[in-house]
Scaffold this active site. Structure first.
Site, PDB file in Angstrom:
ATOM      1  N   SER A 150      22.928 -25.000  25.842  1.00  0.00           N
ATOM      2  CA  SER A 150      22.371 -25.890  26.850  1.00  0.00           C
ATOM      3  C   SER A 150      21.376 -25.100  27.674  1.00  0.00           C
ATOM      4  O   SER A 150      21.524 -23.879  27.840  1.00  0.00           O
ATOM      5  CB  SER A 150      23.480 -26.429  27.768  1.00  0.00           C
ATOM      6  N   TYR A 160      30.552 -26.495  33.288  1.00  0.00           N
ATOM      7  CA  TYR A 160      29.734 -26.705  32.096  1.00  0.00           C
ATOM      8  C   TYR A 160      28.794 -25.513  31.885  1.00  0.00           C
ATOM      9  O   TYR A 160      28.709 -24.965  30.777  1.00  0.00           O
ATOM     10  CB  TYR A 160      28.930 -27.997  32.228  1.00  0.00           C
TER      11      TYR A 160
END
Length: 282
Positions: free
Chosen positions: A139, A152
């Protein structure tokens, strides 16, 4: 993609054996479908297969050792070996850094980091035998953290660290690439939005098609790239986050302040501290 139109520098997809985790979700399903159309042999793993995927998907809980061992063994049997593992399974959710880690934080670390580790370890023998490749769907937040989503970002940064170690250990036989998409519209954002912590305005959604393009090229590349961004903007952000982190910190901090002052987190209990510290009402 057909063999007649195959760009230079890519393997033919025909017959290439690919295992995709999170295969029933937005990105995993789209990638698997693309590769199948191109002639690859794809098997997926997912906690909740829908049953209508255009390739076989085996039920698998990547947070459970026995489930992973059984599902990977079945997948390798179906494929007859393994050329590429795509670690795409992941989850997100609200997890501000100022609060002690609870179930939400543990869930994300267990799935995003340890689930990836578990599946990869189960595939190492087959990948070494085929001189294959591991593709990590990381990500942009692995290099440029956004606020209110600490779990996250931490899990994806840890995934990249795991990829780095894997590359050093298996690099004589297995290549390891990390792909860094930004946000893609999918149900992964639902719980964050429901908690009033949506990062829209701090993170710009990018088209799914572009992410799948980048993943397909990474899966098929003759010469593996270590790090792959999915847009020009993403490439700039990746460079700045790696080389000028204090600059990206200031940009994100200013954006957060503006959103907090503008009422973007009004009524969100988990953002009360952020709002108060930026001069708003808790």
């Amino acid at each position: 993609m057909t063999s007649l139109s195959l760009p230079r520098g890519l393997h033919s997809p025909r017959g290439r054996r690919v295992l995709v985790t999170g295969a029933s979700g937005t990105i995993g399903r789209a990638l698997g479908e693309r590769l199948v159309r191109a002639g690859a042999r794809v098997v997926g793993l997912d906690l909740r297969p829908t049953g209508d995927e255009p390739f076989p998907v085996i039920g698998c809980d990547v947070t459970d050792d026995a489930s992973v061992a059984s599902a990977v063994a079945e997948a390798l049997e179906l494929l007859g070996g393994l050329d590429v593992l795509v670690n795409n399974a992941g989850t997100g959710g609200p997890a501000p850094a100022e609060y002690a880690p609870g179930d939400e934080v543990r869930r994300q670390l267990e799935l995003n980091l340890l689930g990836t580790w578990r599946v990869t370890a189960a595939c190492v023998g087959a990948l070494v035998a085929a001189r294959g490749r591991v593709v990590m769907v990381a990500s942009r937040m692995a290099v440029m953290q956004l606020p209110l989503a600490a779990a996250y970002g931490a899990s994806k940064r840890a995934m990249v660290a795991y990829a780095d170690a894997l590359r050093l250990e298996l690099g004589t036989h297995v290549s390891v690439s990390c792909v860094y998409p930004s946000a893609v519209r999918s149900p992964i954002h639902d719980s964050t939005r429901a908690a009033g912590l949506s990062l829209e305005g701090m993170s710009v959604y990018e088209p799914l098609e572009g992410v799948v393009d980048a993943l397909e090229r990474t899966v098929l590349a003759v010469r593996a790239r270590r790090d792959v961004t999915t847009t020009r903007k993403g490439a700039v952000e990746f460079f700045l986050a790696r080389h000028l982190p204090s600059l990206t910190d200031r940009i994100v901090a200013r954006t957060l302040a503006a959103r907090a002052a503008g009422g973007a987190f009004a009524g969100a209990a988990l953002a009360a501290g952020v709002v108060e510290r930026h001069g708003g009402r808790p």
